[in-house]
Scaffold this motif. Sequence first.
Motif, short mmCIF file in Angstrom:
data_model
loop_
_atom_site.label_atom_id
_atom_site.label_comp_id
_atom_site.label_asym_id
_atom_site.label_seq_id
_atom_site.Cartn_x
_atom_site.Cartn_y
_atom_site.Cartn_z
N GLU A 1 58.84 34.89 8.99
CA GLU A 1 58.33 33.53 8.88
C GLU A 1 58.07 32.97 10.27
N ILE A 2 56.90 32.33 10.46
CA ILE A 2 56.52 31.75 11.74
C ILE A 2 56.31 30.26 11.54
N ALA A 3 57.18 29.46 12.10
CA ALA A 3 57.15 28.02 11.85
C ALA A 3 56.20 27.29 12.79
N TRP A 4 55.98 27.83 14.00
CA TRP A 4 55.16 27.12 14.98
C TRP A 4 53.83 27.84 15.22
N THR A 5 53.79 28.58 16.31
CA THR A 5 52.55 29.25 16.70
C THR A 5 52.85 30.73 16.95
N TYR A 6 51.78 31.51 17.12
CA TYR A 6 51.92 32.92 17.44
C TYR A 6 50.85 33.29 18.46
N VAL A 7 51.11 34.38 19.21
CA VAL A 7 50.14 34.89 20.17
C VAL A 7 50.11 36.41 20.04
N LEU A 8 48.99 36.95 19.62
CA LEU A 8 48.83 38.40 19.48
C LEU A 8 48.61 39.02 20.85
N SER A 9 49.30 40.12 21.13
CA SER A 9 49.09 40.80 22.41
C SER A 9 47.68 41.37 22.47
N ASP B 1 46.58 44.20 23.19
CA ASP B 1 46.44 45.53 22.60
C ASP B 1 46.72 45.53 21.10
N GLY B 2 47.05 44.37 20.54
CA GLY B 2 47.25 44.25 19.10
C GLY B 2 48.53 44.86 18.57
N GLN B 3 49.48 45.17 19.43
CA GLN B 3 50.69 45.86 19.00
C GLN B 3 51.89 44.95 18.80
N GLN B 4 51.91 43.79 19.48
CA GLN B 4 53.07 42.91 19.41
C GLN B 4 52.63 41.45 19.23
N ILE B 5 53.57 40.63 18.79
CA ILE B 5 53.28 39.22 18.54
C ILE B 5 54.39 38.37 19.14
N LEU B 6 54.00 37.39 19.94
CA LEU B 6 54.91 36.37 20.43
C LEU B 6 54.87 35.20 19.46
N TYR B 7 56.01 34.59 19.21
CA TYR B 7 56.02 33.40 18.37
C TYR B 7 57.20 32.52 18.76
N SER B 8 57.17 31.28 18.34
CA SER B 8 58.19 30.30 18.72
C SER B 8 59.05 29.93 17.52
N GLU B 9 60.32 29.77 17.77
CA GLU B 9 61.26 29.33 16.76
C GLU B 9 62.27 28.38 17.40
N THR B 10 62.98 27.63 16.57
CA THR B 10 64.02 26.74 17.06
C THR B 10 65.38 27.42 16.93
N VAL B 11 66.12 27.44 18.02
CA VAL B 11 67.45 28.03 18.04
C VAL B 11 68.43 27.00 18.58
N ASP B 12 69.41 26.62 17.77
CA ASP B 12 70.39 25.60 18.17
C ASP B 12 69.70 24.33 18.68
#
Length: 361
Positions: free
Chosen positions: A67-75, A77-88
């Motif tokens: 689940e991705i609550a905010w945004t995502y950024v595809l690498s 090369d299409g192999q990995q995804i950065l995304y943001s979440e809330t922690v504490d």
Amino acid sequence: MKAFRPTILSMSLTACGLCVALLLLTLGIGRMLPANRLIFLSDRDGPINLFGMDIARGLIHKLNDVEIAWTYVLSPDGQQILYSETVDNQPGVFLMDFSGKNSRQLIDQPAINPAWSPDSQTVTFASFSPNAAPAQIYRVQSDGADLKPLTQSTSDEQPFSAIWSPDGTQILFQVRTARDEVRSYFMNADGSAVRPLTFSMKFDGIAYPQWSPDGQRVAFVGTTVNTENQAVTGLLCIVTVEAARSTCSSNYISGQLSWSPDSKRIVFVAFQGYNIYDLEIFDMDSGETRRILRYDENAGVNNVSYPIWTGDGRHLIYQVSRTGKHDHGTQLHIVNVDGSGDRSLTGGSFTNIFPTWWAGN
């Protein structure tokens, strides 16, 4: 779908190895997305997840179960995804494989606005130290190693975002001053040679900065603030990177902008008031703007946003939000660059947002 007889299936797969991939995609089993396809966020399966779409076939399938609550950024090369979440109760940057496996927090401290280097090996982000030290732009390897600050900002200028040039040699970053002004700077990828971006007119800030694919320019929206302290529609501005100085057109933009693959055109949405939205293209060579299509006040639309180009530069994809009783949600549309052939790619009352065109392998 009518089941294949085993003998027919065997003959088909022997005759054409490509049929394996096509069959798995048709059955919804395949997880990897073919090249030149669209990915986006959607709640069509409940929580907001990443989905992929084969536009030619009209096929949509969920890419993973994260689940991705905010945004995502595809690498790149299409192999990995950065995304943001809330922690504490703090924002955090996470990384996962395209398949959703190996999901992990990239760095163990509050962080926002992650961005990939063009070679998909390095990530930049803005981080706030737990001990109340000034925020800085950091870079780190995608495996979490070699964490380094790139900026040496004081409390008078707090960095909050950074984006890489297409060749990976420069970074454009933004800071917020103690007077709540936004300033922008260029620096080398190692944090050296910091130089300010100068503006041809006074702005309270810039929004949606994007490098042209050839790395020669940066486009952004120059914004001002009205008497109620709310951002108003901004101007389309172009920066020549070598000179680090901007010039602005007379085009008013209400959101995200996007460069064409050949770096010669910019697409954006102009809000004309009373729920009137124009999808427009600015031509770099002529300096002229052409309206592609319009949603007027009778279209039942309350927002048009986030236009992007397809990889061949022949089509545009954008979001349309509706609030009608029987027709609501946010859908993705595709249209030819001449304004013809506009159609919805998604349907129902779902939220489908933040499209990314991937020309990966």
